[in-house]
Scaffold this motif. Structure first.
Motif, PDB file in Angstrom:
ATOM      1  N   TYR A 169      -3.725   0.099   8.774  1.00 42.13           N
ATOM      2  CA  TYR A 169      -3.993   0.863   8.080  1.00 42.13           C
ATOM      3  C   TYR A 169      -3.155   2.947   7.638  1.00 42.13           C
ATOM      4  CZ  TYR A 169      -8.448  -0.634   9.454  1.00 42.13           C
ATOM      5  OH  TYR A 169      -9.125  -2.206  10.398  1.00 42.13           O
ATOM      6  N   GLU A 170      -3.538   2.421   6.563  1.00 48.05           N
ATOM      7  CA  GLU A 170      -3.047   3.965   6.157  1.00 48.05           C
ATOM      8  C   GLU A 170      -3.079   5.427   6.270  1.00 48.05           C
ATOM      9  OE1 GLU A 170      -5.070   4.509   1.321  1.00 48.05           O
ATOM     10  OE2 GLU A 170      -2.946   4.536   1.012  1.00 48.05           O
ATOM     11  N   GLY A 171      -1.146   5.777   6.369  1.00 45.09           N
ATOM     12  CA  GLY A 171      -1.352   7.195   7.211  1.00 45.09           C
ATOM     13  C   GLY A 171      -1.158   6.950   8.747  1.00 45.09           C
ATOM     14  N   GLN A 172      -0.888   5.897   9.472  1.00 39.83           N
ATOM     15  CA  GLN A 172      -0.794   5.237  10.812  1.00 39.83           C
ATOM     16  C   GLN A 172       0.926   5.164  10.437  1.00 39.83           C
ATOM     17  OE1 GLN A 172      -3.276   1.857  12.252  1.00 39.83           O
ATOM     18  NE2 GLN A 172      -4.428   2.991  13.055  1.00 39.83           N
TER      19      GLN A 172
ATOM     20  N   SER B  96       1.826   3.773   3.911  1.00 35.17           N
ATOM     21  CA  SER B  96       1.550   3.792   3.008  1.00 35.17           C
ATOM     22  C   SER B  96       0.109   1.872   2.359  1.00 35.17           C
ATOM     23  CB  SER B  96       1.337   3.999   1.401  1.00 35.17           C
ATOM     24  OG  SER B  96       2.952   3.917   1.070  1.00 35.17           O
ATOM     25  N   LEU B  97      -0.519   1.909   1.446  1.00 28.18           N
ATOM     26  CA  LEU B  97      -0.701   0.575   0.873  1.00 28.18           C
ATOM     27  C   LEU B  97       0.999  -0.228  -0.034  1.00 28.18           C
ATOM     28  CD1 LEU B  97      -4.298   1.094  -1.224  1.00 28.18           C
ATOM     29  CD2 LEU B  97      -4.113   0.676   1.490  1.00 28.18           C
ATOM     30  N   SER B  98       1.711   0.962   0.203  1.00 34.90           N
ATOM     31  CA  SER B  98       2.884   0.029  -0.748  1.00 34.90           C
ATOM     32  C   SER B  98       3.587  -0.162   0.227  1.00 34.90           C
ATOM     33  CB  SER B  98       3.263   1.098  -1.685  1.00 34.90           C
ATOM     34  OG  SER B  98       3.470   2.413  -0.988  1.00 34.90           O
ATOM     35  N   ASP B  99       3.704  -0.266   1.685  1.00 30.12           N
ATOM     36  CA  ASP B  99       4.814  -0.508   2.247  1.00 30.12           C
ATOM     37  C   ASP B  99       4.026  -2.358   3.218  1.00 30.12           C
ATOM     38  OD1 ASP B  99       4.855   2.060   3.683  1.00 30.12           O
ATOM     39  OD2 ASP B  99       6.189   1.402   2.769  1.00 30.12           O
ATOM     40  N   THR B 100       2.733  -2.359   2.361  1.00 32.61           N
ATOM     41  CA  THR B 100       2.259  -3.734   2.737  1.00 32.61           C
ATOM     42  C   THR B 100       3.778  -4.660   1.914  1.00 32.61           C
ATOM     43  OG1 THR B 100       0.269  -3.440   2.066  1.00 32.61           O
ATOM     44  CG2 THR B 100       1.089  -6.154   1.851  1.00 32.61           C
ATOM     45  N   ALA B 101       4.666  -5.691   2.742  1.00 37.60           N
ATOM     46  CA  ALA B 101       5.115  -6.475   2.672  1.00 37.60           C
ATOM     47  C   ALA B 101       5.400  -7.116   3.970  1.00 37.60           C
ATOM     48  CB  ALA B 101       6.391  -5.426   1.929  1.00 37.60           C
TER      49      ALA B 101
ATOM     50  N   MET C  50       5.451 -10.137   8.676  1.00 41.47           N
ATOM     51  CA  MET C  50       4.304  -9.580   7.496  1.00 41.47           C
ATOM     52  C   MET C  50       3.170  -8.736   7.881  1.00 41.47           C
ATOM     53  SD  MET C  50       3.432 -10.555   4.667  1.00 41.47           S
ATOM     54  CE  MET C  50       2.253  -8.780   3.271  1.00 41.47           C
ATOM     55  N   LEU C  51       3.564  -7.172   6.853  1.00 39.82           N
ATOM     56  CA  LEU C  51       2.850  -6.355   8.011  1.00 39.82           C
ATOM     57  C   LEU C  51       1.754  -5.905   6.320  1.00 39.82           C
ATOM     58  CD1 LEU C  51       1.972  -3.476   8.726  1.00 39.82           C
ATOM     59  CD2 LEU C  51       3.873  -2.004   7.462  1.00 39.82           C
ATOM     60  N   LEU C  52       0.622  -5.590   6.393  1.00 41.74           N
ATOM     61  CA  LEU C  52      -0.263  -5.675   5.515  1.00 41.74           C
ATOM     62  C   LEU C  52      -1.423  -4.209   5.594  1.00 41.74           C
ATOM     63  CD1 LEU C  52      -2.546  -6.457   3.322  1.00 41.74           C
ATOM     64  CD2 LEU C  52      -4.038  -7.834   5.474  1.00 41.74           C
ATOM     65  N   VAL C  53      -0.984  -3.260   4.759  1.00 41.08           N
ATOM     66  CA  VAL C  53      -1.402  -1.833   5.032  1.00 41.08           C
ATOM     67  C   VAL C  53      -2.974  -1.683   4.200  1.00 41.08           C
ATOM     68  CG1 VAL C  53      -1.664   0.106   4.976  1.00 41.08           C
ATOM     69  CG2 VAL C  53       0.766  -1.033   5.564  1.00 41.08           C
TER      70      VAL C  53
END
Lengths: 115, 111
Positions: free
Chosen positions: B13-16, B79-84, B106-109
């Motif tokens: 999740y965001e912020g973690q 952050s959400l933009s770290d999804t990659a 695959m990291l999903l934020v």
């Protein structure tokens, strides 16, 4: 620093035609560049290693006569897909290795679609 | 070339803080560990590289234990933009070896 560009970013061509993709290191010299191919939801697969001023080294299973590589200068390598067929449709990514290291900097990729 | 093993996917999740561990049991003495990030339809982006102990830059930290058989990429406050997709690779810094990409993580934020 360490920026690598590719051109074009995408290309659509007819079956049987040839397509050339350029890879440039913009702010550093690269004796060695690499070409990768990536199919959807898969990892990058190394196709060939391109060395400035010499012949490229191809990975097993990659046809050197189909994927022509030229590395004429320390900042430019080109990949030409000859007689392209629909199965050649893929995402082609190049990288340039910083000399004396194994750190590779990748280009943004080129999406090739063969109709 | 040393083979690497990473989790196929991770959720956060965001912020973690996110820690992605990579196993490379057969790493050679001269091998460095490098992590790349890849967004869809883009080329991989260099994140960080290290040989031993800890390396930190403006985007991540890399922890490498003394035996070097594994490494952990730490992303602070994602952050959400770290999804990659994140790839761990090992190779010598001699300028002669090639990189072998594994399947990556695959990291999903999520928000």
């Amino acid at each position: 620093g360490a920026v690598v560009s590719q051109h074009p970013s995408w290309v659509i061509c007819k079956s049987g035609t040839s397509v050339k993709i350029e890879c440039r290191s913009l702010d550093f010299q690269a004796t060695t560049m690499f070409w990768y191919r990536q199919f959807p939801k898969q990892s990058l697969m190394l196709m060939a290693t391109s060395n400035e001023g010499s012949k490229a080294t191809y990975e097993q299973g990659v046809e050197k006569d189909k994927f022509l590589i030229n590395h004429a200068s320390l900042t430019l390598s080109t990949l030409t897909v000859t007689s392209a067929h629909p199965e050649d449709s893929s995402f082609y990514i190049c990288s340039a290795r910083l000399d004396y290291t194994d750190t590779q900097y990748f280009g943004p990729g080129t999406r090739l679609t063969v109709l | 070339l040393a083979k690497t093993t990473q989790p196929i996917s991770m959720d956060s999740y965001e912020g973690q803080e996110v820690n992605i561990t990579c196993s490379h049991n057969n790493i050679a003495t001269n091998d460095y560990i490098t992590w790349y990030q890849q967004f869809p339809s883009q080329g991989p982006r260099f994140i960080i590289q290290g040989y031993k102990t800890k390396v930190t830059n403006e985007v991540a930290s890399l922890f490498i234990p003394a035996d070097r058989k594994s490494s952990t990429l730490s992303l602070p406050r994602v952050s959400l933009s770290d999804t990659a997709v994140y790839y761990c690779l090992v190779g010598t810094n001699s300028g002669y070896s090639t990189l072998t990409f594994g399947k990556g993580t695959m990291l999903l934020v999520s928000p």
